[in-house]
Design a protein around this motif. Structure first.
Motif: not given
Length: 403
Positions: A152-167, A169-181
């Motif tokens: 019942r509780r939705g999850r949003i993950t906010l994460s950061a990491s350094q990969v080479g010369s880049e940072v 930052i990711v926002v990911a949720d476990d919801g319904r996804g984008l409505n393509r149509d």
């Protein structure tokens, strides 16, 4: 308003922190940029042409390395953790729960990741828009989630990491996804795609960053106005960053921001095409090939669009003279040029140029006035020769990179 950053200083009792205004650090960066430019101007002085200066060359090499070390040390002074931004966003989750009536769990990872202070100062608003979209459009109401076997509780993950010369930052949720149509229908109405055109997901998701684009049936206090993702896109362009969106129906959406660790100095390869100079960030380059020297490389053309067969893959060719509509430029055969192969979100592209000149650490300046309209560019760089090079944004050179 003068902002301050904390920097570590060595004392007799060990490391200590002291506050330094960010304006002073920015001034130091500017002076180091001028110093680096002065060294390059000295090395490239026409007065030295043809002279045997073995000791001078060795001294210049040592000076160049020392300047680069000082630049790297100064860059570190302006790095701050993303923790402050993440903490502000965490406090907003409770408000989003009240507004939406949903149960939201925010998982934060990598909050100690370092990023340029200039980047950190501009991250909060665009990230807040992404979180609001996840909470309002992405996560389902508790009863709907339970009916599909989710918590019942939705999850949003906010994460950061350094990969080479880049940072990243990711926002990911476990919801319904984008409505393509729904997105495709709206995109066709706006003229982004033809009535029968079926774009691949990466091309389709790009339209959500267009100004005023929204599929919401109504406007809420959190989202639906069609401005939030446009703000994110504008900010990322200003920060020389890029956005990658992945979404799966019923599984959720992932928005990844790729941002340079530092905006102060840019390690570039300098290229010449015709009478123009270009600078390309080193990390964007996959490889450099000479067509006639590579036995596995063949060249083909179809319907005016060129491709190169690089080993076992066809790579689309982007000619800068055609991209910039330089009608007076001579279209030389690819076999007489050098091909720079770039990695982009759309895949590999090859950009033929007349010459690869040098590798330099440059200070990038924005393009102002009439020059601000130059396509596929981050800005410009003043070189040690006194010439100006356009800093290329390779993502926008790729097919579909500019709409």
């Amino acid at each position: 308003m003068t902002r301050e950053v904390e920097v570590a200083a060595e004392t007799s009792s060990g490391a200590a922190l002291m506050r330094v205004s960010s304006g002073k650090i920015s001034r130091l960066m500017d002076l180091l940029g001028e110093l680096s430019l002065s060294v390059s101007e000295t090395v490239n002085s026409p007065d030295l042409s043809g002279l045997e200066l073995t000791s001078f060359d060795a001294a210049v090499h040592r000076l160049t390395m020392l300047v680069r070390e000082v630049q790297d040390a100064a860059t570190e002074l302006r790095l701050v953790s993303v923790d402050e931004v993440f903490r502000r966003l965490r406090r907003m989750i409770r408000e989003m729960e009240r507004e939406t009536g949903k149960q939201i769990e925010l998982v934060v990872e990598g909050s100690d990741t370092l990023v340029d202070k200039l980047v950190s100062d501009r991250l909060y608003d665009p990230l807040l828009h992404v979180l609001r979209n996840s909470a309002d459009h992405g996560l389902e109401p508790p009863d709907e989630r339970e009916a599909t076997g989710k918590s019942r509780r939705g999850r949003i993950t906010l994460s950061a990491s350094q990969v080479g010369s880049e940072v990243r930052i990711v926002v990911a949720d476990d919801g319904r996804g984008l409505n393509r149509d729904k997105i495709l229908k709206k995109a066709r109405e706006r003229g982004f795609f033809g009535p029968e055109e079926e774009p691949d997901p990466s091309a389709l998701w790009k339209v959500i960053f267009e100004p005023g684009f929204s599929t919401a049936d109504s406007v809420s206090t959190l989202s639906g106005r069609g401005v939030g993702m446009d703000v994110l896109n504008t900010t990322m362009n200003d920060l020389r960053g890029r956005i990658i969106v992945d979404s799966a129906a019923g599984e959720g959406t992932r928005v990844a921001l790729h941002i340079p660790v530092s905006l102060a100095f840019l390690d570039c390869i300098i290229l010449r095409q015709g009478q123009r100079l270009f600078a390309v960030p080193v990390e964007d380059i996959r490889e450099i090939v000479k067509p006639q020297a590579a036995g596995s490389l063949r060249i083909a053309a179809e319907n005016g669009s060129e491709v190169m067969l690089l080993r076992e893959s066809y790579v689309p060719v982007c000619r800068l003279e055609r991209f910039y509509r330089d009608t007076g430029a001579e279209m030389r055969p690819l076999s007489e040029m050098v091909a720079i192969v770039f990695s982009t979100d759309s895949g590999l592209i090859a950009v033929p140029v007349d010459e690869v000149l040098d590798r330099q650490q440059v200070v990038m300046k924005p393009l102002l006035g009439a020059l601000s309209g130059i396509r596929a560019s981050w800005g410009c760089a003043l070189l040690g020769t006194g010439e100006v090079a356009v800093v290329l944004d390779c993502e926008r050179l790729a097919p579909g990179g500019e709409r």
